[in-house]
Motif scaffolding. Structure first.
Motif, mmCIF file in Angstrom:
data_model
loop_
_atom_site.group_PDB
_atom_site.id
_atom_site.type_symbol
_atom_site.label_atom_id
_atom_site.label_comp_id
_atom_site.label_asym_id
_atom_site.label_seq_id
_atom_site.Cartn_x
_atom_site.Cartn_y
_atom_site.Cartn_z
ATOM 1 N N GLN A 37 28.927 45.543 55.707
ATOM 2 C CA GLN A 37 27.915 44.968 55.451
ATOM 3 C C GLN A 37 27.952 43.634 55.554
ATOM 4 O O GLN A 37 27.008 42.249 55.933
ATOM 5 N N PHE A 38 29.348 42.407 55.225
ATOM 6 C CA PHE A 38 28.935 40.951 54.819
ATOM 7 C C PHE A 38 29.131 40.680 56.777
ATOM 8 O O PHE A 38 28.669 39.393 56.870
ATOM 9 N N SER A 39 29.547 41.804 57.306
ATOM 10 C CA SER A 39 29.945 41.407 58.983
ATOM 11 C C SER A 39 28.490 41.323 59.123
ATOM 12 O O SER A 39 28.589 40.215 60.126
ATOM 13 N N LYS A 43 26.460 37.384 60.350
ATOM 14 C CA LYS A 43 25.517 37.409 61.691
ATOM 15 C C LYS A 43 24.175 36.430 61.244
ATOM 16 O O LYS A 43 23.590 35.642 61.851
ATOM 17 N N LYS A 44 23.709 37.235 60.081
ATOM 18 C CA LYS A 44 22.176 36.852 59.717
ATOM 19 C C LYS A 44 22.159 35.470 59.401
ATOM 20 O O LYS A 44 21.329 34.687 59.257
ATOM 21 N N ALA A 45 23.361 34.492 58.296
ATOM 22 C CA ALA A 45 23.222 33.875 57.739
ATOM 23 C C ALA A 45 24.245 32.982 58.807
ATOM 24 O O ALA A 45 24.034 31.477 57.701
ATOM 25 N N PRO A 51 26.698 30.590 51.833
ATOM 26 C CA PRO A 51 27.222 31.996 52.011
ATOM 27 C C PRO A 51 27.079 33.448 51.259
ATOM 28 O O PRO A 51 26.463 33.040 50.091
ATOM 29 N N PRO A 52 26.820 34.205 52.112
ATOM 30 C CA PRO A 52 26.671 35.466 51.690
ATOM 31 C C PRO A 52 26.313 36.562 50.663
ATOM 32 O O PRO A 52 28.213 35.790 50.238
ATOM 33 N N GLN A 53 25.856 36.841 49.508
ATOM 34 C CA GLN A 53 26.567 37.312 49.115
ATOM 35 C C GLN A 53 25.674 39.193 48.846
ATOM 36 O O GLN A 53 24.111 39.287 49.598
ATOM 37 N N LEU A 54 25.861 40.005 47.930
ATOM 38 C CA LEU A 54 25.644 41.646 48.230
ATOM 39 C C LEU A 54 25.655 42.145 46.644
ATOM 40 O O LEU A 54 26.479 41.838 46.120
ATOM 41 N N TRP A 55 24.013 42.411 46.638
ATOM 42 C CA TRP A 55 23.863 42.843 45.237
ATOM 43 C C TRP A 55 24.096 44.274 45.045
ATOM 44 O O TRP A 55 23.120 45.286 45.640
ATOM 45 N N MET A 56 24.470 44.810 44.550
ATOM 46 C CA MET A 56 23.750 46.378 44.086
ATOM 47 C C MET A 56 23.612 46.446 42.219
ATOM 48 O O MET A 56 23.767 45.601 41.931
ATOM 49 N N VAL A 57 23.023 47.488 42.650
ATOM 50 C CA VAL A 57 22.456 48.268 41.277
ATOM 51 C C VAL A 57 23.586 49.546 40.689
ATOM 52 O O VAL A 57 23.548 50.648 41.642
ATOM 53 N N HIS A 58 24.257 49.719 39.638
ATOM 54 C CA HIS A 58 25.225 51.156 39.343
ATOM 55 C C HIS A 58 24.814 50.791 38.058
ATOM 56 O O HIS A 58 25.475 50.046 37.050
ATOM 57 N N SER A 59 25.129 52.516 37.286
ATOM 58 C CA SER A 59 24.948 52.873 36.297
ATOM 59 C C SER A 59 24.332 51.683 35.315
ATOM 60 O O SER A 59 25.200 50.912 33.762
#
Length: 272
Positions: A37-39, A43-45, A51-59
């Motif tokens: 995902q970060f790769s 590339k997009k950023a 700096p790219p960040q990855l957002w997730m939702v869980h529990s």
């Protein structure tokens, strides 16, 4: 040891083995998924300086993950993932002893007329030899080409599957190929991935630049582990279906096919 005690011991070790494997394989796929995902995000950023960040939702909560290029905490605060691999391998070896090396499940007189001791020696030699051949190939120029390395690996696996089916009982042959994969995966973690990570952390803690090849090598071995994990699961499950797998007249060809299907499934999971 009575049959009742052996069965309870077998059950207890098997449960431990399965849960340790779930924790190990789960975190392996999670981190390789994160890396992929970060790769894509990097590339997009590229060029915007953010700096790219990855957002997730869980529990019931939201989580954000950011990939760091430097160490922002003391090295003692860094969480390592290593014991899951060792516990999975150790419990697997205990099962190998219980089910095959200390019972009649290893040798089939109709396949090969060898002693139990000779069979055990062959089995252990196959585990050690599998790691040595894989490691040498991965560190050679062959390891730089994914297609060539995959073709070489499949050729070795086919020869090994054929050979094991001519030495052990069908069930033992299948499980020994799975044990070779498990041994390679564990050795990757302890002998290749962890040493690279130790050097990376030491350099980062000292404020020095770390060798980029260390990260690349650890990443490659982790990637290999994701492609080994699924065939191991397929091989374990196949033991419950003797007519379709190790008892079939095309047993070794089916074993190779299971590995190929496992590789294809791993690729789909990695890119999901």
């Amino acid at each position: 040891m009575t049959s009742s005690i052996r069965e309870w011991l077998n059950l207890g070790v098997r449960l431990f083995h399965v849960f340790a494997a779930i924790m190990w394989v789960g975190q392996t796929y999670y981190f390789t998924w994160l890396d992929g995902q970060f790769s894509r995000l990097e590339k997009k950023a590229a060029g915007d300086g953010i700096p790219p960040q990855l957002w997730m939702v869980h529990s019931g909560g939201f989580y954000t993950v950011a990939k760091q290029k430097s160490l922002g905490v003391a090295r003692e605060q860094v969480r390592w993932f290593r014991w899951e691999a060792l516990m999975t391998w150790v419990s697997g070896m205990v099962l190998l002893v219980l089910v095959y090396y200390s019972s009649s499940g290893l040798i089939d007189p109709d396949v090969a007329s060898i002693s139990q001791a000779a069979g055990i020696a062959i089995g252990l030699a196959v585990l050690a030899g599998g790691w040595i051949i894989y490691d040498l190939a991965a560190r050679s120029p062959l390891g730089r080409s994914e297609a060539m390395f995959a073709a070489f690996s499949l050729s070795v696996i086919a020869v090994l599957a054929w050979g094991l089916m001519h030495v052990f009982s069908g069930r033992a042959a299948y499980i020994h190929l799975g044990a070779v994969f498990g041994t390679i995966m564990t050795a990757n973690v302890w002998f290749r991935i962890l040493p690279s990570q130790r050097k990376m952390i030491a350099a980062a803690a000292a404020g020095a630049r770390f060798d980029a090849s260390l990260s690349a090598q650890a990443k490659l071995r982790s990637k290999h582990n994701t492609f080994l994990a699924v065939p191991v699961v397929f091989i374990m499950i196949s033991n419950h279906f003797p007519v379709a797998t190790y008892g079939n007249m095309y047993a070794w060809e089916i074993l190779v096919a299971l590995v190929l299907i496992g590789w294809a499934a791993a690729k789909v999971i990695r890119e999901a």
